[in-house]
Design a protein around this motif. Sequence first.
Motif, PDB file in Angstrom:
ATOM      1  N   GLY A   1       3.504  -7.148 -32.437  1.00 36.20           N
ATOM      2  CA  GLY A   1       3.675  -6.864 -31.024  1.00 36.20           C
ATOM      3  C   GLY A   1       4.992  -7.305 -30.434  1.00 36.20           C
ATOM      4  N   ILE A   2       6.081  -7.123 -31.137  1.00 34.80           N
ATOM      5  CA  ILE A   2       7.399  -7.460 -30.611  1.00 34.80           C
ATOM      6  C   ILE A   2       7.854  -6.281 -29.755  1.00 34.80           C
ATOM      7  N   GLN A   3       8.098  -6.545 -28.480  1.00 28.49           N
ATOM      8  CA  GLN A   3       8.392  -5.475 -27.534  1.00 28.49           C
ATOM      9  C   GLN A   3       9.872  -5.096 -27.555  1.00 28.49           C
ATOM     10  N   ILE A   4      10.134  -3.807 -27.708  1.00 27.01           N
ATOM     11  CA  ILE A   4      11.485  -3.271 -27.621  1.00 27.01           C
ATOM     12  C   ILE A   4      11.728  -2.770 -26.198  1.00 27.01           C
ATOM     13  N   SER A   5      10.736  -2.080 -25.652  1.00 24.19           N
ATOM     14  CA  SER A   5      10.764  -1.562 -24.279  1.00 24.19           C
ATOM     15  C   SER A   5       9.305  -1.468 -23.826  1.00 24.19           C
TER      16      SER A   5
ATOM     17  N   PHE B   1       5.459   0.738 -36.045  1.00 29.05           N
ATOM     18  CA  PHE B   1       5.937   1.018 -34.694  1.00 29.05           C
ATOM     19  C   PHE B   1       4.774   1.497 -33.847  1.00 29.05           C
ATOM     20  N   TYR B   2       4.719   1.049 -32.605  1.00 32.71           N
ATOM     21  CA  TYR B   2       3.694   1.461 -31.661  1.00 32.71           C
ATOM     22  C   TYR B   2       4.360   2.171 -30.492  1.00 32.71           C
ATOM     23  N   TYR B   3       3.714   3.192 -29.985  1.00 39.39           N
ATOM     24  CA  TYR B   3       4.218   3.923 -28.835  1.00 39.39           C
ATOM     25  C   TYR B   3       3.100   4.044 -27.808  1.00 39.39           C
ATOM     26  N   ASN B   4       3.387   3.670 -26.572  1.00 36.41           N
ATOM     27  CA  ASN B   4       2.422   3.766 -25.478  1.00 36.41           C
ATOM     28  C   ASN B   4       2.936   4.801 -24.495  1.00 36.41           C
ATOM     29  N   PRO B   5       2.374   6.021 -24.511  1.00 39.47           N
ATOM     30  CA  PRO B   5       2.868   7.073 -23.635  1.00 39.47           C
ATOM     31  C   PRO B   5       2.540   6.834 -22.160  1.00 39.47           C
ATOM     32  N   PHE B   6       1.630   5.915 -21.870  1.00 37.79           N
ATOM     33  CA  PHE B   6       1.193   5.657 -20.510  1.00 37.79           C
ATOM     34  C   PHE B   6       1.807   4.391 -19.910  1.00 37.79           C
ATOM     35  N   ALA B   7       2.774   3.830 -20.584  1.00 41.67           N
ATOM     36  CA  ALA B   7       3.386   2.585 -20.110  1.00 41.67           C
ATOM     37  C   ALA B   7       4.186   2.826 -18.835  1.00 41.67           C
TER      38      ALA B   7
END
Length: 100
Positions: free
Chosen positions: A40-44, A90-96
């Motif tokens: 869970g290291i946040q890039i953005s 890699f994780y992507y959250n389209p609703f962020a």
Amino acid sequence: MGEAAYLEYSGYNNRYIGKKESEESKVDTSFWSFAIGFEGIQISPRYWFALSIHYTLVDANEVWDTMEFSTEDAFMQSASTPTIGLGLRFYYNPFASKND
């Protein structure tokens, strides 16, 4: 489940000629794996990633013992194989939103 092939080597520099015979076994095998890393290291706000190192040990000696090759000189010193690997997700959250 395991599959083994008896390969034939001959000639100059003991070069590979081809597969002499193969065997398949349906005996269950065991393994264990240990991983350590960062999750869970946040890039953005939308993108996150994880990085880990894995150590896995597969013990297939019981599977090898069930193989029955016709030739008597087929052998294996050990069917236990340790491996080290690197995991990257890699994780992507389209609703962020920008407030996350």
